[in-house]
Scaffold this motif. Structure first.
Motif, PDB file in Angstrom:
ATOM      1  N   MET A   1      38.958 -16.796 -45.158  1.00  0.00           N
ATOM      2  CA  MET A   1      39.126 -17.975 -44.330  1.00  0.00           C
ATOM      3  C   MET A   1      38.267 -17.881 -43.069  1.00  0.00           C
ATOM      4  O   MET A   1      37.680 -18.855 -42.649  1.00  0.00           O
ATOM      5  N   ARG A   2      38.218 -16.697 -42.488  1.00  0.00           N
ATOM      6  CA  ARG A   2      37.443 -16.501 -41.266  1.00  0.00           C
ATOM      7  C   ARG A   2      35.965 -16.801 -41.491  1.00  0.00           C
ATOM      8  O   ARG A   2      35.327 -17.446 -40.674  1.00  0.00           O
ATOM      9  N   ASP A   3      35.430 -16.320 -42.638  1.00  0.00           N
ATOM     10  CA  ASP A   3      34.017 -16.568 -42.937  1.00  0.00           C
ATOM     11  C   ASP A   3      33.741 -18.055 -43.097  1.00  0.00           C
ATOM     12  O   ASP A   3      32.722 -18.554 -42.625  1.00  0.00           O
ATOM     13  N   SER A   4      34.653 -18.777 -43.754  1.00  0.00           N
ATOM     14  CA  SER A   4      34.424 -20.207 -43.949  1.00  0.00           C
ATOM     15  C   SER A   4      34.492 -20.955 -42.622  1.00  0.00           C
ATOM     16  O   SER A   4      33.743 -21.910 -42.414  1.00  0.00           O
ATOM     17  N   LEU A   5      35.358 -20.528 -41.710  1.00  0.00           N
ATOM     18  CA  LEU A   5      35.422 -21.152 -40.387  1.00  0.00           C
ATOM     19  C   LEU A   5      34.157 -20.839 -39.592  1.00  0.00           C
ATOM     20  O   LEU A   5      33.604 -21.712 -38.925  1.00  0.00           O
ATOM     21  N   ASP A   6      33.667 -19.610 -39.697  1.00  0.00           N
ATOM     22  CA  ASP A   6      32.407 -19.252 -39.040  1.00  0.00           C
ATOM     23  C   ASP A   6      31.250 -20.052 -39.618  1.00  0.00           C
ATOM     24  O   ASP A   6      30.372 -20.504 -38.875  1.00  0.00           O
ATOM     25  N   ASP A   7      31.257 -20.243 -40.940  1.00  0.00           N
ATOM     26  CA  ASP A   7      30.214 -21.051 -41.573  1.00  0.00           C
ATOM     27  C   ASP A   7      30.272 -22.492 -41.083  1.00  0.00           C
ATOM     28  O   ASP A   7      29.235 -23.106 -40.814  1.00  0.00           O
ATOM     29  N   LEU A   8      31.478 -23.030 -40.963  1.00  0.00           N
ATOM     30  CA  LEU A   8      31.633 -24.396 -40.472  1.00  0.00           C
ATOM     31  C   LEU A   8      31.152 -24.504 -39.030  1.00  0.00           C
ATOM     32  O   LEU A   8      30.429 -25.441 -38.686  1.00  0.00           O
TER      33      LEU A   8
END
Length: 101
Positions: free
Chosen positions: A1-8
Motif C-alpha cells: 500500500m505504501r508503494d502505491s501511495l508513493d507512486d500516486l
C-alpha cells in the motif's frame, strides 16, 4: 500500500509540474479540468489536503485573475501532497487564501 501511495504522490507531482510549466499556455478550462482530475485522484487516495487544494484551484481557475490564483495553489501543492492531517489541510488552504488577499 505504501508503494502505491508513493507512486500516486509521484504521479500527482508530475502532473502538477506539467500544469505549472504550461500554465501560461493553458486555458482556464484546461486548468480547471486538469486540477479537477487531480482532485478526484487525491480524494480517492485519501489525500485530503491535496483534494481540498485541487478543488480550490479548479474553482479559482474559472474566475478572473486565474493565473495568480493557480500559481498560489501550485506553490503549495507539494506541501499538500505530503500533508497527513486535517490541521495541515486547513493550514495550507489558509496560506493560499492569505496570498490571494
Amino acid at each position: 500500500m505504501r508503494d502505491s501511495l508513493d507512486d500516486l504522490r509521484h504521479d500527482l507531482q508530475r502532473r502538477l509540474h506539467d500544469i505549472r510549466s504550461r500554465a501560461e499556455a493553458l486555458s482556464p478550462l484546461d486548468i480547471h479540468a486538469r486540477m479537477d482530475a487531480i482532485r478526484g485522484e487525491a480524494d480517492r487516495a485519501g489525500l485530503h489536503a491535496m483534494e481540498g487544494l485541487a478543488r480550490m484551484s479548479a474553482q479559482l481557475a474559472l474566475l478572473p485573475g486565474c493565473r495568480v490564483a493557480t500559481r498560489a495553489c501550485l506553490d503549495h501543492a507539494s506541501d499538500a501532497i505530503g500533508a497527513a492531517s486535517p490541521a495541515e489541510r486547513q493550514a495550507i488552504l489558509a496560506a493560499v487564501a492569505l496570498r490571494l488577499n
